[in-house]
Design a protein around this motif. Structure first.
Motif, short mmCIF file in Angstrom:
data_model
loop_
_atom_site.label_atom_id
_atom_site.label_comp_id
_atom_site.label_asym_id
_atom_site.label_seq_id
_atom_site.Cartn_x
_atom_site.Cartn_y
_atom_site.Cartn_z
N GLN A 49 -9.75 3.85 -4.54
CA GLN A 49 -10.87 2.91 -4.53
C GLN A 49 -10.51 1.55 -3.98
O GLN A 49 -11.34 0.84 -3.44
CB GLN A 49 -11.44 2.72 -5.95
CG GLN A 49 -12.27 3.87 -6.45
CD GLN A 49 -11.44 4.83 -7.28
OE1 GLN A 49 -10.25 5.00 -7.05
NE2 GLN A 49 -12.08 5.48 -8.24
N THR A 50 -9.25 1.14 -4.18
CA THR A 50 -8.89 -0.22 -3.84
C THR A 50 -8.21 -0.34 -2.49
O THR A 50 -7.87 -1.44 -2.06
CB THR A 50 -7.92 -0.77 -4.89
OG1 THR A 50 -6.81 0.11 -4.96
CG2 THR A 50 -8.57 -0.85 -6.25
N GLY A 51 -8.00 0.79 -1.82
CA GLY A 51 -7.32 0.74 -0.53
C GLY A 51 -5.82 0.58 -0.64
O GLY A 51 -5.12 0.49 0.36
N LYS A 52 -5.29 0.52 -1.88
CA LYS A 52 -3.85 0.35 -2.06
C LYS A 52 -3.13 1.68 -2.10
O LYS A 52 -1.93 1.74 -2.35
CB LYS A 52 -3.56 -0.43 -3.35
CG LYS A 52 -4.15 -1.82 -3.35
CD LYS A 52 -3.42 -2.71 -2.35
CE LYS A 52 -4.06 -4.09 -2.30
NZ LYS A 52 -3.57 -4.88 -1.15
N LEU A 53 -3.86 2.75 -1.95
CA LEU A 53 -3.29 4.07 -1.90
C LEU A 53 -4.08 4.86 -0.86
O LEU A 53 -5.31 4.80 -0.84
CB LEU A 53 -3.41 4.75 -3.28
CG LEU A 53 -2.89 6.18 -3.37
CD1 LEU A 53 -1.37 6.21 -3.27
CD2 LEU A 53 -3.32 6.82 -4.67
N THR A 107 0.84 -1.19 0.00
CA THR A 107 0.00 0.00 0.00
C THR A 107 0.88 1.24 0.00
O THR A 107 1.80 1.34 0.82
CB THR A 107 -0.88 0.02 1.27
OG1 THR A 107 -1.63 -1.18 1.31
CG2 THR A 107 -1.82 1.21 1.26
N TYR A 108 0.61 2.13 -0.94
CA TYR A 108 1.38 3.38 -0.98
C TYR A 108 0.69 4.44 -0.13
O TYR A 108 -0.54 4.52 -0.09
CB TYR A 108 1.48 3.89 -2.41
CG TYR A 108 2.49 3.12 -3.25
CD1 TYR A 108 3.85 3.42 -3.19
CD2 TYR A 108 2.08 2.12 -4.12
CE1 TYR A 108 4.77 2.74 -3.95
CE2 TYR A 108 2.99 1.42 -4.90
CZ TYR A 108 4.34 1.74 -4.82
OH TYR A 108 5.25 1.06 -5.58
N GLY A 109 1.49 5.27 0.52
CA GLY A 109 0.94 6.30 1.37
C GLY A 109 0.35 7.45 0.60
O GLY A 109 -0.69 8.01 0.97
N THR A 142 -18.18 4.91 -5.97
CA THR A 142 -17.60 3.62 -5.60
C THR A 142 -18.22 3.13 -4.31
O THR A 142 -18.07 3.76 -3.26
CB THR A 142 -16.08 3.74 -5.43
OG1 THR A 142 -15.55 4.38 -6.58
CG2 THR A 142 -15.45 2.37 -5.27
N GLU A 143 -18.91 2.01 -4.40
CA GLU A 143 -19.59 1.50 -3.21
C GLU A 143 -18.59 1.07 -2.15
O GLU A 143 -17.57 0.48 -2.46
CB GLU A 143 -20.46 0.30 -3.60
CG GLU A 143 -21.91 0.70 -3.79
CD GLU A 143 -22.70 -0.45 -4.35
OE1 GLU A 143 -22.78 -1.48 -3.66
OE2 GLU A 143 -23.22 -0.32 -5.48
N GLY A 144 -18.91 1.40 -0.92
CA GLY A 144 -18.07 0.94 0.19
C GLY A 144 -16.81 1.76 0.41
O GLY A 144 -16.05 1.47 1.32
N PHE A 170 -9.21 -2.91 -13.08
CA PHE A 170 -7.81 -2.48 -13.02
C PHE A 170 -7.08 -2.92 -11.76
O PHE A 170 -6.03 -2.38 -11.45
CB PHE A 170 -7.73 -0.96 -13.17
CG PHE A 170 -8.25 -0.49 -14.48
CD1 PHE A 170 -7.63 -0.86 -15.66
CD2 PHE A 170 -9.37 0.31 -14.56
CE1 PHE A 170 -8.11 -0.44 -16.88
CE2 PHE A 170 -9.86 0.74 -15.78
CZ PHE A 170 -9.23 0.36 -16.94
N THR A 171 -7.62 -3.87 -11.03
CA THR A 171 -6.92 -4.25 -9.81
C THR A 171 -5.61 -4.92 -10.15
O THR A 171 -5.39 -5.39 -11.26
CB THR A 171 -7.74 -5.24 -8.96
OG1 THR A 171 -8.15 -6.29 -9.81
CG2 THR A 171 -8.89 -4.56 -8.30
#
Lengths: 447, 279, 311
Positions: A273-277, A203-205, A293-295, B44-45
């Motif tokens: 959206q993906t929590g990776k950032l 995960t990037y900050g 984006t849901e959630g 795009f994941t």
């Protein structure tokens, strides 16, 4: 009421004309309006709805919406205008609009705005001016640069959310510190810890982005800029500017808290959206897709500052072409097509209103920011409203001549080389200055 | 025995090569289909999800309901069929004139016409549009169809010319002695022997008109007249694209081409039989 | 055979009209659609492009005559002109031979007598059908230096990893590698050409004890030279005008390392609205491609054999 007020002069003129000629029949005025979006996209559908409402109120006007999506817009408009078959009004790339206005191809709207008290009360940053301070139009909608963040990342790390009030904006050091704590490798260590493995980042900050609108507010915040005041010099090699680029570079290659351009381009999942950032500097329009984006539990803060807190105001322009046969009716529709009362793109989080009223009048402000539940997060009265009114400077694209060539050929490639780690910051900026200075032509408005 | 074993070995090798390459070449189609079954947040994941989970069939519902498929198909065919016929007929005639008749200045004219392939559309777009707009044919299919009847483009002419030139001249001479004129030679001799090449240009021009985005984008304004390829852009906004919907519509759009190609290339086999007549 | 042919010639000449004249008439008649089409739709725009290249024209307003100033600027003060020419030529030199050889190889493979041949042929053509915009993201991922599949394959083999399209020294070879994937059209033309190779000639080689390589060397390749020539010319012309891949994937970067000529020209025309300059660039491109094509045509007599014209 407002609509009636605006229509009154039109009616008066029409009456005068018709009595003068002695004909009572009203011809239907047709307005061709081209937008840079597909008719079936959410934007296209919303605009068509607004047009339907407008036509219902104005039976003498018919608006034909021309939807041109994707990369062919400029080609199509160019072909049309060169053969004299262009629409009456349309979206246009900012730099092209200024170029074409100074060639006389766009309607000079200076007087139209002067005679319209509502329209002339638009945000001062949103006016595109050329020549002798003439107005060619305003933004289609307002946009500023903001710090978006995923609250879940902050909650998991036990950190406070980014400030929403510009007066409390993080310093760059505070920002880097938070970025480090939010960057997590695959073993769960954050970038501040000694065991952190920069080869395996999960995960990037943060991601500041590397395009001009991302670094411009940071430059201004540090007392630097892209261009000199008169538009004749590229001043990116000042120590203050170097500091900003070095700082962004360090995020990628020293602290490993921001994805490099290569990593980012291929990992489009490196989005909030993906929590990776955890944090992303981006334009206000992003609100709309984040809200969809849901959630996703996102927030909006102000940008970190080097010295003064600053953001950049930007956005494409809507223009009226000079060869329109019905300038008055088209201007009428011009002021309507982005009126927040009729188009939903504002409460959707895609556009920011242009009229100052929406920033100062609490009722109007609530209509915009809370007209739809779950779009804007809390604190936007500060992070968007106050930020726009008091801290937003015009992007240089509003006033510097030859922008596309300078950016495409001189500045863009050099900045790209810096962030791809192929050139040192100093060398890259010197290259940008050297090549850029050969291309500068001053400001659009005559001194 | 050795020869047989060698043959088996060679066949096995060919199959191995074909299958490995097939996997590589199938990836883009698989990618498209899998993206069409995902919602925008998972497309795009990273690392990429190879198997959509959950499967988002609603992209197809959406594409089929919001995308007037049959109307766009009708419009596309209205352009494609006459343009395709025009290309095949006129390219065959012109290529014959360049390949089988020896006339003074032929190569010069050919070279001149070939230069039309060398100028990028970027600079010819505006003058060409200007001309059609003066003639009053903007927002009609005329600019997209009529040029096909005038040679169908140098690519096709050149390709057929090359194939026509490989057919022995003796046949023509013999036919001429029998009193056949050029049209008869072309129709009874050249065309049957060049079937694979003609099918090839048919496939290319079909694909060209099926996928043509820029042509309709420039010339067609009326939403009722949009084509399949142009219609895809309807999903794109200024700030966002609806990827899942776009991928679903794209998948629907390329399925007929795959079927058509599958069928068309079978006629290559017939070409073999005819080619066997040679020599 | 020779006898029949010469008899035919005599017969024609006996009909009074000179053979040359009649051939000219027939030749013009057959090629007239293309010639008329050229004057209707191509000649005007080409002349317009030449005319516009002598002006300063921002697409709106009246073009302002400036003579050869655009050309002068291109050749003397434009740092990106030479850059884009060299990018384009290097890429062409990398991509054209590789993609032609690969397409030829695939076509030969698909000309074997194996089961499911139609299926294989269709599969190999697929990348040419899938819209590039849909597959470009796939390539961005494959090329990713840290997480991409290509480096993941290379790493265990002990080969040096590459930054692929993200470094200025590897972006062009990477794009050339990608172009191999889209050779379906070229392959199809080769495949059509292979159908015309008389099978008896292979049998003759076999009788003489020749192997696969002999068949290729002495039968397939010589007979295919007209088709190889076509693919060579057309692939060269098209590659010199490469636009979509850099436009979608690299935007000319990093640091102009993939600034293809037509991408540069496109920016001039539609981002900078400088149609005079863009037209001048395209006339120069026309000349470059024209000269290269002319050279290929002139040298073709050394290696292209038209079976129909063995005299």
């Amino acid at each position: 009421m407002k609509l009636l007020q605006r229509l009154l002069p039109v009616f008066l003129i029409l009456c005068l004309v018709s009595t003068g000629i002695g004909v009572m029949a009203q011809d239907v005025v047709e307005i061709d309006f081209s937008i840079w979006a597909g008719c079936e996209s959410s934007e296209g559908l919303a605009i068509q709805n607004a047009i339907d409402a407008y036509e219902a109120d104005n039976p003498n006007v018919k608006v034909n919406l021309i939807c041109i999506a994707g990369d062919g817009y400029q080609e199509r408009i160019s072909a049309m205008i060169a053969s004299g078959t262009n629409p009456d009004m349309g979206y246009l790339n900012e730099a092209i609009a200024l170029e074409w206005a100074s060639e006389g191809a766009l309607l000079d709207l200076t007087e139209y705005f002067q005679n319209d008290p509502v329209a002339s009360a638009r945000l001062p940053q949103s006016f595109y001016r050329y020549g002798d301070n003439q107005i060619l139009g305003t933004n289609t909608a307002g946009e500023i640069m903001l710090l978006f963040y995923n609250k879940d990342n902050f909650d998991a790390a036990g950190l406070d959310y980014p400030p929403t009030n510009a007066a409390d904006a993080w310093t760059w050091e505070e920002f880097v510190d938070v970025c480090q704590q939010l960057t997590i490798d695959r073993n769960g260590n954050n970038a501040a810890s000694a065991e952190f493995d920069p080869e395996n980042i999960d995960t990037y900050g943060c991601n500041t982005g590397t395009w001009w609108a991302a670094y411009h507010p940071l430059l201004v915040s540090n007392g630097a800029d892209i261009f000199s005041e008169d538009g004749m010099q590229v001043v990116l090699n000042s120590p203050e500017a170097q500091e900003v680029f070095q700082s962004i570079y360090d995020l990628m290659y020293v602290y490993h808290v921001m994805p490099s351009p290569a990593a980012f381009q291929a990992r489009q999942d490196v989005g909030l959206q993906t929590g990776k950032l955890a944090m992303q500097i981006d334009g206000h329009w992003t609100t709309s897709s984040l809200a969809d984006t849901e959630g996703l539990n996102f927030g909006i803060g102000v940008l970190p500052r080097f010295d003064e807190p600053v953001t950049t105001f930007l956005g494409g322009v809507t223009v009226i072409f000079a060869n329109t046969e019905h300038p008055n009716e088209v201007f009428e529709f011009y002021t309507y097509h982005n009126d927040p009362e009729y188009v939903p793109m504002y409460s959707d989080g895609l556009w920011m209103p242009l009229t100052e009223e929406y920033y100062t009048d609490p009722v109007k402000r609530d209509e915009w920011l809370h007209g739809q539940e779950g779009v804007y997060p809390e604190g936007v009265e500060d992070s968007i409203v106050d930020y726009t009114l008091n801290y937003a400077v015009q992007a240089p694209i509003y006033w510097v001549k030859n922008w596309p060539q300078i950016m495409d050929e001189a500045i863009g490639p050099a900045i790209e080389a810096i962030f791809a780690d192929e050139m040192s910051v100093a060398d890259g900026l010197n290259q940008a200055v050297e090549m850029g200075n050969a291309l500068t032509e001053g400001r659009w408005v005559n001194p | 025995m050795t020869i047989q074993r060698q043959t088996i070995f060679r066949t096995a090798l060919a199959y191995f090569g074909l299958i490995m390459l097939s996997i590589i070449f199938l990836i883009p189609l698989y990618w498209l289909v899998r993206s069409s079954l995902m919602d925008d947040s998972t497309i795009f994941t990273f690392p990429p999800q190879w198997i959509p989970n959950p499967v988002a069939w609603e992209n197809y519902d959406f594409a089929l309901s919001r995308y007037p498929l049959f109307q766009y198909l009708g419009n596309t065919l209205t352009i494609l069929i006459p343009a395709l016929v025009g290309t095949i007929v006129s390219a065959t005639l012109v290529a014959y004139g360049f390949a089988r008749i020896s006339w003074p200045g032929r190569d010069l004219v050919f070279g001149l016409l070939l230069s039309t392939l060398m100028l990028p559309y970027v600079v010819t777009l505006i003058p060409t549009f200007f001309m059609w707009s003066r003639l009053g044919f903007v927002d009609t299919y005329v600019p997209l169809i009529v040029p096909s009847w005038f040679g169908g483009g140098m690519f096709n002419i050149f390709l057929l010319r090359q194939f026509f030139r490989t057919i022995p001249q003796d046949y023509d001479e013999a036919a001429t002695l029998d009193g056949a004129n050029h049209f008869q030679i072309l129709w009874h001799l050249i065309v049957p022997m060049s079937r694979p090449a003609i099918i090839t240009i048919a496939i290319f021009s079909f694909l060209h008109h099926w996928n043509d985005f820029l042509g309709p984008l420039i010339y067609i304004s009326d939403p009722e007249k949009q084509t399949l390829a142009l219609g895809l852009s309807n999903f794109q906004g200024y700030y966002s694209a609806e990827w899942g919907h776009l991928m679903a519509a794209s998948t629907l759009m390329i399925l007929p081409i795959i079927v058509l190609f599958f069928v068309a290339q079978k006629y290559f086999i017939k070409g073999i039989a005819l080619g066997g007549l040679k020599g | 055979m020779e006898n029949v042919a010469s008899k035919g010639r005599v017969a024609q000449e006996q009909r009074g009209l000179s053979r040359k004249q009649r051939n000219l008439l027939w030749g013009l008649l057959f090629t007239s659609p293309a010639i008329i089409g050229f004057f209707l739709w191509q000649f005007g725009p080409i002349m317009a492009a030449i005319g516009i290249s002598l002006t300063e024209w921002k697409i709106v307003g009246t073009p302002e005559w400036i003579g050869l100033a655009n050309y002068q600027k291109i050749f003397t003060t434009d740092p990106l002109f030479l850059k884009s020419v060299s990018v384009t030529l290097i890429y062409t030199a990398l991509s054209v031979p590789a993609s032609i050889a690969f397409a030829f190889f695939l076509a030969v493979l698909l000309d074997q007598k194996v089961r499911l041949l139609p299926v294989f042929r269709t599969i190999f053509y697929l990348p040419s059908i899938v819209p590039f915009i849909a597959s470009s993201y796939l390539w961005l991922w494959l090329f990713n230096p840290d997480f991409g599949a290509l480096n993941a394959i290379i790493r265990p083999l002990g080969l040096p990893e590459s930054k692929w399209i993200f470094a200025s020294d590897s972006v062009l070879p990477s794009l050339a590698l990608m172009s191999l994937w889209g050779v379906g059209g070229t392959m199809l033309i080769f495949l059509a050409g292979l159908q015309g190779v008389p099978k008896q000639l292979y049998e003759a080689v076999e009788v003489d004890g020749g192997n696969v390589w002999h068949k290729m060397r002495h039968v397939t390749i010589p007979i295919m030279t007209p088709v190889i020539f076509f693919n060579f010319v057309l692939t060269t012309i098209n590659t010199l005008q490469t636009f979509t891949q850099p436009f979608v994937m690299t935007q000319g970067g990093p640091n102009n390392a993939s600034l293809f000529y037509v991408l540069y020209l496109y920016r001039k025309a539609f981002r900078q609205s400088d149609m005079g300059y863009a037209s001048a660039l395209s006339i120069i491109l026309l000349l470059i491609i024209g000269v290269l094509t002319y050279i290929i045509f002139r040298t073709s007599s050394l290696w292209v054999f038209y079976e129909g014209e063995r005299d």
